[in-house]
Motif scaffolding. Structure first.
Motif, PDB file in Angstrom:
ATOM      1  N   ALA A   1       0.826  -1.208   0.000  1.00  0.00           N
ATOM      2  CA  ALA A   1       0.000   0.000   0.000  1.00  0.00           C
ATOM      3  C   ALA A   1       0.861   1.259   0.000  1.00  0.00           C
ATOM      4  O   ALA A   1       0.538   2.252  -0.656  1.00  0.00           O
ATOM      5  CB  ALA A   1      -0.925   0.004   1.212  1.00  0.00           C
ATOM      6  N   ALA A   2       1.977   1.223   0.735  1.00  0.00           N
ATOM      7  CA  ALA A   2       2.836   2.400   0.850  1.00  0.00           C
ATOM      8  C   ALA A   2       3.726   2.588  -0.372  1.00  0.00           C
ATOM      9  O   ALA A   2       4.058   3.726  -0.728  1.00  0.00           O
ATOM     10  CB  ALA A   2       3.703   2.295   2.103  1.00  0.00           C
ATOM     11  N   ARG A   3       4.118   1.474  -1.008  1.00  0.00           N
ATOM     12  CA  ARG A   3       5.057   1.555  -2.132  1.00  0.00           C
ATOM     13  C   ARG A   3       4.560   0.700  -3.295  1.00  0.00           C
ATOM     14  O   ARG A   3       5.206  -0.293  -3.677  1.00  0.00           O
ATOM     15  CB  ARG A   3       6.445   1.112  -1.688  1.00  0.00           C
ATOM     16  CG  ARG A   3       7.019   1.976  -0.558  1.00  0.00           C
ATOM     17  CD  ARG A   3       8.363   1.482  -0.075  1.00  0.00           C
ATOM     18  NE  ARG A   3       9.403   1.589  -1.078  1.00  0.00           N
ATOM     19  CZ  ARG A   3      10.023   2.717  -1.399  1.00  0.00           C
ATOM     20  NH1 ARG A   3       9.688   3.852  -0.818  1.00  0.00           N
ATOM     21  NH2 ARG A   3      10.972   2.736  -2.313  1.00  0.00           N
ATOM     22  N   PRO A   4       3.415   1.063  -3.881  1.00  0.00           N
ATOM     23  CA  PRO A   4       2.878   0.262  -4.987  1.00  0.00           C
ATOM     24  C   PRO A   4       3.788   0.237  -6.207  1.00  0.00           C
ATOM     25  O   PRO A   4       3.828  -0.760  -6.932  1.00  0.00           O
ATOM     26  CB  PRO A   4       1.541   0.944  -5.297  1.00  0.00           C
ATOM     27  CG  PRO A   4       1.693   2.343  -4.793  1.00  0.00           C
ATOM     28  CD  PRO A   4       2.554   2.220  -3.573  1.00  0.00           C
ATOM     29  N   ALA A   5       4.532   1.314  -6.444  1.00  0.00           N
ATOM     30  CA  ALA A   5       5.427   1.344  -7.604  1.00  0.00           C
ATOM     31  C   ALA A   5       6.498   0.273  -7.490  1.00  0.00           C
ATOM     32  O   ALA A   5       6.892  -0.334  -8.493  1.00  0.00           O
ATOM     33  CB  ALA A   5       6.070   2.725  -7.732  1.00  0.00           C
ATOM     34  N   ALA A   6       6.967   0.014  -6.267  1.00  0.00           N
ATOM     35  CA  ALA A   6       7.994  -1.010  -6.067  1.00  0.00           C
ATOM     36  C   ALA A   6       7.436  -2.392  -6.396  1.00  0.00           C
ATOM     37  O   ALA A   6       8.121  -3.221  -7.011  1.00  0.00           O
ATOM     38  CB  ALA A   6       8.490  -0.967  -4.622  1.00  0.00           C
ATOM     39  N   SER A   7       6.200  -2.639  -6.000  1.00  0.00           N
ATOM     40  CA  SER A   7       5.579  -3.926  -6.289  1.00  0.00           C
ATOM     41  C   SER A   7       5.397  -4.111  -7.789  1.00  0.00           C
ATOM     42  O   SER A   7       5.670  -5.191  -8.340  1.00  0.00           O
ATOM     43  CB  SER A   7       4.227  -4.022  -5.578  1.00  0.00           C
ATOM     44  OG  SER A   7       3.649  -5.298  -5.762  1.00  0.00           O
ATOM     45  N   ARG A   8       4.954  -3.064  -8.481  1.00  0.00           N
ATOM     46  CA  ARG A   8       4.745  -3.158  -9.928  1.00  0.00           C
ATOM     47  C   ARG A   8       6.071  -3.350 -10.662  1.00  0.00           C
ATOM     48  O   ARG A   8       6.150  -4.105 -11.637  1.00  0.00           O
ATOM     49  CB  ARG A   8       4.022  -1.918 -10.429  1.00  0.00           C
ATOM     50  CG  ARG A   8       2.560  -1.847  -9.995  1.00  0.00           C
ATOM     51  CD  ARG A   8       1.794  -0.810 -10.782  1.00  0.00           C
ATOM     52  NE  ARG A   8       2.233   0.543 -10.467  1.00  0.00           N
ATOM     53  CZ  ARG A   8       1.711   1.292  -9.509  1.00  0.00           C
ATOM     54  NH1 ARG A   8       0.737   0.798  -8.737  1.00  0.00           N
ATOM     55  NH2 ARG A   8       2.133   2.517  -9.289  1.00  0.00           N
TER      56      ARG A   8
END
Length: 217
Positions: free
Chosen positions: A107-114
Motif C-alpha cells: 500500500a505504501a510503495r505500490p510502484a515497487a511492487s509493480r
C-alpha cells in the motif's frame, strides 16, 4: 590533520552521499515503474531526482546499476519481515504479522511492487541470480517451519510453498492490479478505511484457511 576532525568530515560526506543515493533510488523507482528499464533514461531519472546528470553519474555510472539497486532495496524491504518469522512463535500470529507487513508495504510503495512484477514477467534478467541463491534458500527454510507447524497440529494441513505463493500473490494484488481493483470497486477504493478493510479481509481468508481444524465429534 586531526583524526577526529577528519573522521567527522568523512561521516558528513557519507551521510550526504547516502541521502543523495536514496533520492536517486526514489526517483528511479517512479521512472522505472512507469517506463521499465528499456524505456527509461538517465536524463529522466536525473530530472525526477532534481539533480544534474553528471551528479547522478557520480553515484551510478550506468542505468542498469540504478535499476538493480532499486530492485535490491525492494527485495530487502520485503524479505526482512519474511526472515523474521519466528519458528518458536504462535503460527497464526507469525503469519498475521508477516501478511500485515506485506500489505502495508504494498500500500505504501505500490510502484515497487509493480516494478518487481514487471522484472519477473520479463524473465528476471537482473535479479534471476538473487532469486536462485538468496530467495530460494530462505523460502525453503520458512517452508520447513510451516511444515513442522502442520505436523505438530498447530496449522491445518497445507502445502507450505503454495501458502507462501498465495500470500505473495494476494498481498501484492492491490498494488499490481490497482486499475482492475478500481474498475470493479469504483469509488470504494478511495474511501477512508478501504485499505484497512481489505487487509482484514485478506487476513480473515488466509488465516481461517490455515487455523487448526476442530476434530469432528
Amino acid at each position: 590533520m586531526d583524526q577526529k576532525v577528519e573522521a567527522a568530515g568523512e561521516t558528513g560526506a557519507t551521510r550526504i552521499q547516502t541521502q543523495n543515493r536514496q533520492i536517486i533510488l526514489e526517483a528511479a523507482l517512479e521512472v522505472f515503474a512507469v517506463n521499465g528499464l528499456r524505456g527509461s533514461t538517465l536524463d529522466d531519472i536525473a530530472a525526477r531526482a532534481g539533480m544534474s546528470k553528471p551528479n547522478l553519474l557520480y553515484y551510478f555510472p550506468r542505468k542498469r546499476e540504478i535499476y538493480a539497486a532499486v530492485l535490491e532495496r525492494t527485495l530487502a524491504e520485503w524479505l526482512d519481515p519474511f526472515a523474521a518469522i519466528d519458528p518458536t512463535g504462535d503460527p497464526v500470529e507469525e503469519l498475521r504479522r508477516y501478511i500485515t507487513c506485506k500489505l502495508a508495504h504494498a500500500a505504501a510503495r505500490p510502484a515497487a511492487s509493480r516494478l518487481f512484477a514487471n522484472e519477473i514477467l520479463s524473465g528476471a534478467p537482473v535479479i534471476g541470480g538473487f532469486l536462485a541463491t538468496v530467495l530460494k534458500p530462505m523460502v525453503d527454510e520458512k517452508a520447513a517451519i510451516i511444515r513442522r507447524w502442520v505436523v505438530e497440529g498447530r496449522l491445518a494441513p497445507v502445502d507450505p510453498y503454495h501458502l507462501i505463493f498465495a500470500i505473495w500473490a494476494t498481498t501484492q494484488h492491490y498494488a499490481d492490479f490497482d486499475l482492475q481493483v478500481r474498475a470493479v470497486l469504483g469509488g470504494q477504493v478511495d474511501r477512508q478505511g478501504f485499505r484497512e478493510q481489505s487487509a482484514q479481509a485478506v487476513l480473515t481468508i488466509i488465516l481461517n484457511g490455515v487455523k487448526p481444524r476442530e476434530p469432528l465429534r
